[in-house]
Write an enzyme that holds these catalytic residues in place. Structure first.
Site, PDB file in Angstrom:
ATOM      1  CG  HIS A 265      -2.601  -1.224   0.683  1.00 54.78           C
ATOM      2  ND1 HIS A 265      -2.864  -1.661   1.601  1.00 54.78           N
ATOM      3  CD2 HIS A 265      -2.538  -1.533   0.301  1.00 54.78           C
ATOM      4  CE1 HIS A 265      -4.031  -2.115   1.943  1.00 54.78           C
ATOM      5  NE2 HIS A 265      -3.514  -2.764   0.212  1.00 54.78           N
ATOM      6  CG  HIS A 394      -2.512  -5.178  -7.852  1.00 49.97           C
ATOM      7  ND1 HIS A 394      -2.549  -3.652  -7.418  1.00 49.97           N
ATOM      8  CD2 HIS A 394      -3.694  -5.874  -7.223  1.00 49.97           C
ATOM      9  CE1 HIS A 394      -3.638  -3.564  -5.989  1.00 49.97           C
ATOM     10  NE2 HIS A 394      -4.546  -5.038  -6.210  1.00 49.97           N
TER      11      HIS A 394
END
Length: 421
Positions: A265, A394
């Protein structure tokens, strides 16, 4: 908030002997095709997109998840905008599911998942899922697909009515089905994905208020909480945004709320801060400084810290690895962060790390059918947190960012964070 010290913003040099990637252009083109083929294999004839097993066949033990359908729809919209002639049908398939199967016709908003009988698996309505609905709708609208603008209008209204807390400049986490009981918890993960969704909504609508909301979230969580914790971003909070450092200590490998701080993150935020900087008419200077600090901290505290290549999944508040599994999405976000930082700054160290990350992914994660989702601490296939291959979001974005990266193997420069033509 004070400026980031120069030493904190400088990532470590890459390890000695880092490889060159002379065939990257051809490899990236092949990855685009393979990942989109995976999305096609996930298509569920009754609507939406399946969770896939390791051999890319539908996992019928899993329900139809909103977040997976949204991510596949978003990827297909990116592919359509980048010239794939077959992606439009995938976008339309996803938009239809989001307007019908996964939407709550009685109370509005979207279920987290529905079972094989199209019944919701639980009654919670989560900010995480709604962020991806908004992202998918925005991307489909930008791709000009039928029904996408209606989906986008619906998603914008639901997010504003139920998830955006204007007084706090932050995002609520979840509600019960009829929107009467909010969850007594706030999470950085759903907030981060709302930033991504708000930037997409800004691009799709031209309404700059969405970028302003994204800046308020980033100011609180990154320039506030992450900076106060020396870039160890807290993930879990009370309803009044008091950090909960011990949250889920007994369940450290939770898929969405793991204990500790999540290295991936930090990298994802680094990219998003630069995307935000690119669209603001007068961006604060800390956006770049904080993006650099987050990248530097992630490499220093997360890369090969337990003796093997790759990023550990989570660390505790003294930088000790907690979950040492190597997740594919973390490396994908590292690639995206390196691309955006190199393009924004021109600093060679980011290009060097870009090479390291891609070399690692090619060596350990990628086979001729795509990306393994998880490896263990010795970089062997694992499924302790994620089983199968449910997601190409992703990896696909990392590929598109890499293909558009000036000086890193792509055709030319783009604005920071822009992954479409």
């Amino acid at each position: 908030m004070t400026d980031v010290p120069r030493s904190a913003a400088e990532p470590a040099p890459v390890p000695a002997g880092s490889p060159d990637l002379p065939d990257l252009d051809e490899f990236l083109a092949d990855q685009s095709r393979t990942l989109l083929d995976t999305a096609r294999r996930a298509l569920r004839p009754e609507g939406g997109f399946w969770w896939l097993t390791d051999d890319r066949t539908p996992d019928r033990a899993e329900p139809l998840y909103t977040w997976i359908t949204c991510r596949m729809t978003h990827v297909a919209a990116l592919a359509h905008r980048n010239g794939d002639p077959d992606a439009a049908a995938l976008v339309d398939h996803g938009v239809t599911a989001l307007r019908t199967l996964l939407r709550d016709a009685e109370y509005g908003g979207w279920f987290a998942a529905v079972d094989q009988q199209s019944e919701p698996t639980n009654d919670r309505k989560a900010g995480y899922d709604h962020a991806f609905v908004l992202l998918a709708a925005s991307s489909a609208a930008r791709a000009g697909r039928p029904g996408a603008h209606e989906l986008l209008d619906d998603a914008l209204a639901v997010v504003l009515d139920h998830f955006w807390d204007d007084e706090a400049g932050a995002v609520r986490e979840s509600w019960n089905r009829d929107w009467t009981v909010p969850e007594d918890y706030r999470g950085a993960n759903s907030s981060m994905h709302m930033v991504e969704a708000f930037l997409a909504a800004n691009a799709a609508t031209g309404d700059a208020s969405w970028a302003d909301r994204a800046l308020r979230i980033a100011t609180h969580l990154v320039h506030g909480e992450a900076a106060r914790h020396d870039w160890r971003l807290p993930e879990h909070f009370t309803a009044d945004w008091t950090p909960l450092p011990d949250y889920n200590r007994e369940q450290p490998a939770d898929q969405f709320r793991p204990y500790g701080s999540t290295i991936g993150h930090w990298l994802e935020w680094a990219r998003l801060l630069l995307e935000l900087e690119a669209v603001l008419p007068q961006p604060p200077c800390w956006l770049l400084a904080d993006a650099r600090a987050l990248f530097a901290a992630s490499v220093r505290r997360g890369w090969a810290v337990d003796g093997a290549d790759g990023f550990v999944y989570t660390i505790d508040w003294e930088d000790r690895p907690v979950v040492r599994s190597r997740m594919h999405w973390v490396v994908a976000e590292a690639i995206g962060a390196a691309v955006t930082l190199h393009r924004r700054t021109g600093h060679a160290v980011y290009a060097d790390w870009f090479q390291v990350f891609w070399a690692y992914a090619r060596r350990n994660l990628i086979d001729d059918t795509g990306w393994r989702h998880e490896l263990d601490a010795q970089n062997l296939p694992s499924d302790t947190v994620w089983h199968g291959r449910p997601d190409v979001y992703h990896a696909y974005q990392a590929v598109l960012l890499s293909r558009s990266a000036d000086g890193l193997g792509g055709p030319g420069p783009r604005k920071p964070g822009e992954v479409t033509e």
